[in-house]
Each structure stands twice: as structure tokens, then as C-alpha cells.
Design a protein around this motif. Structure first.
Motif, PDB file in Angstrom:
ATOM      1  N   ALA A   1      33.825  -5.691 -71.967  1.00 10.46           N
ATOM      2  CA  ALA A   1      33.110  -4.587 -71.336  1.00 10.46           C
ATOM      3  C   ALA A   1      33.266  -4.597 -69.825  1.00 10.46           C
ATOM      4  N   GLU A   2      33.318  -3.415 -69.243  1.00  5.88           N
ATOM      5  CA  GLU A   2      33.314  -3.258 -67.792  1.00  5.88           C
ATOM      6  C   GLU A   2      31.934  -2.743 -67.389  1.00  5.88           C
TER       7      GLU A   2
ATOM      8  N   TRP B   1      25.261   0.081 -65.477  1.00  5.30           N
ATOM      9  CA  TRP B   1      25.804   0.964 -66.492  1.00  5.30           C
ATOM     10  C   TRP B   1      27.098   0.416 -67.056  1.00  5.30           C
ATOM     11  N   LEU B   2      27.324   0.762 -68.301  1.00  6.58           N
ATOM     12  CA  LEU B   2      28.504   0.351 -69.034  1.00  6.58           C
ATOM     13  C   LEU B   2      29.566   1.413 -68.798  1.00  6.58           C
ATOM     14  N   ALA B   3      30.597   1.068 -68.067  1.00  8.55           N
ATOM     15  CA  ALA B   3      31.635   2.020 -67.731  1.00  8.55           C
ATOM     16  C   ALA B   3      32.633   2.179 -68.867  1.00  8.55           C
ATOM     17  N   ARG B   4      33.137   1.034 -69.382  1.00  5.81           N
ATOM     18  CA  ARG B   4      34.167   1.076 -70.420  1.00  5.81           C
ATOM     19  C   ARG B   4      34.044  -0.120 -71.353  1.00  5.81           C
TER      20      ARG B   4
ATOM     21  N   LYS C   1      38.022   2.271 -73.613  1.00  2.00           N
ATOM     22  CA  LYS C   1      37.358   3.543 -73.890  1.00  2.00           C
ATOM     23  C   LYS C   1      36.217   3.762 -72.893  1.00  2.00           C
ATOM     24  N   ALA C   2      36.172   4.932 -72.274  1.00  2.00           N
ATOM     25  CA  ALA C   2      35.096   5.262 -71.344  1.00  2.00           C
ATOM     26  C   ALA C   2      33.790   5.448 -72.097  1.00  2.00           C
ATOM     27  N   VAL C   3      32.712   4.854 -71.557  1.00  2.88           N
ATOM     28  CA  VAL C   3      31.392   4.958 -72.181  1.00  2.88           C
ATOM     29  C   VAL C   3      30.420   5.659 -71.232  1.00  2.88           C
TER      30      VAL C   3
END
Length: 79
Positions: free
Chosen positions: A62-63, A73-76, A2-4
């Protein structure tokens, strides 16, 4: 996944490894880096190059992206 796309705080070990991710006021210990790569960015859009990490952090897969300017930053995250 999921994109964050949200800015996060990441703390490093004294040796420079990833130690902890803080997202939405909650700390997640990073147990391991599963993958790491360098993304050059879409230069035609003015994106900066960045380092990318796929990490296991507590219950999160997490990516994380780290831009050359120092922003994390948290991408996904895993759904």
C-alpha cells in the motif's frame, strides 16, 4: 498499482513508526516501510505537502499519504 484515494486510520508506535492500517473496517499490521518520500504537492492547485510511505501491511502493498494537517489516506494498493 490500483488507485484507491480513500481516507484511512493509521496507528503509530510509541516511537512514531507506522504500526497498523485500518481500511474498510479491517486492520492490517504494517510489517515494514519499503520506501518513504516527501511530496511538495501541486501548489498551484492548493495541495498541501505530504509524507508518502510504501508499506507492506498484511497481504497489501500500500501507498499511504499523510498530509501536514494530520489526515491519512490510502493512495494506491497493489493490484
Amino acid at each position: 498499482m490500483k488507485a484507491v484515494q480513500q481516507a484511512v486510520e493509521v496507528s503509530l508506535t510509541p516511537a512514531g513508526g507506522l504500526e497498523r492500517l485500518i481500511w474498510q473496517g479491517r486492520a492490517y499490521a504494517i510489517q515494514g516501510v519499503l520506501d518513504q518520500w516527501r511530496y511538495g504537492g501541486r501548489w498551484w492547485r492548493g495541495e498541501a505537502p505530504r509524507d508518502c510511505f510504501l508499506v507492506q501491511a498484511g497481504g497489501l502493498l500500500a501507498e499511504l499519504h499523510h498530509e501536514d494537517g494530520g489526515v491519512w489516506w490510502l493512495a494506491r494498493i497493489q493490484d
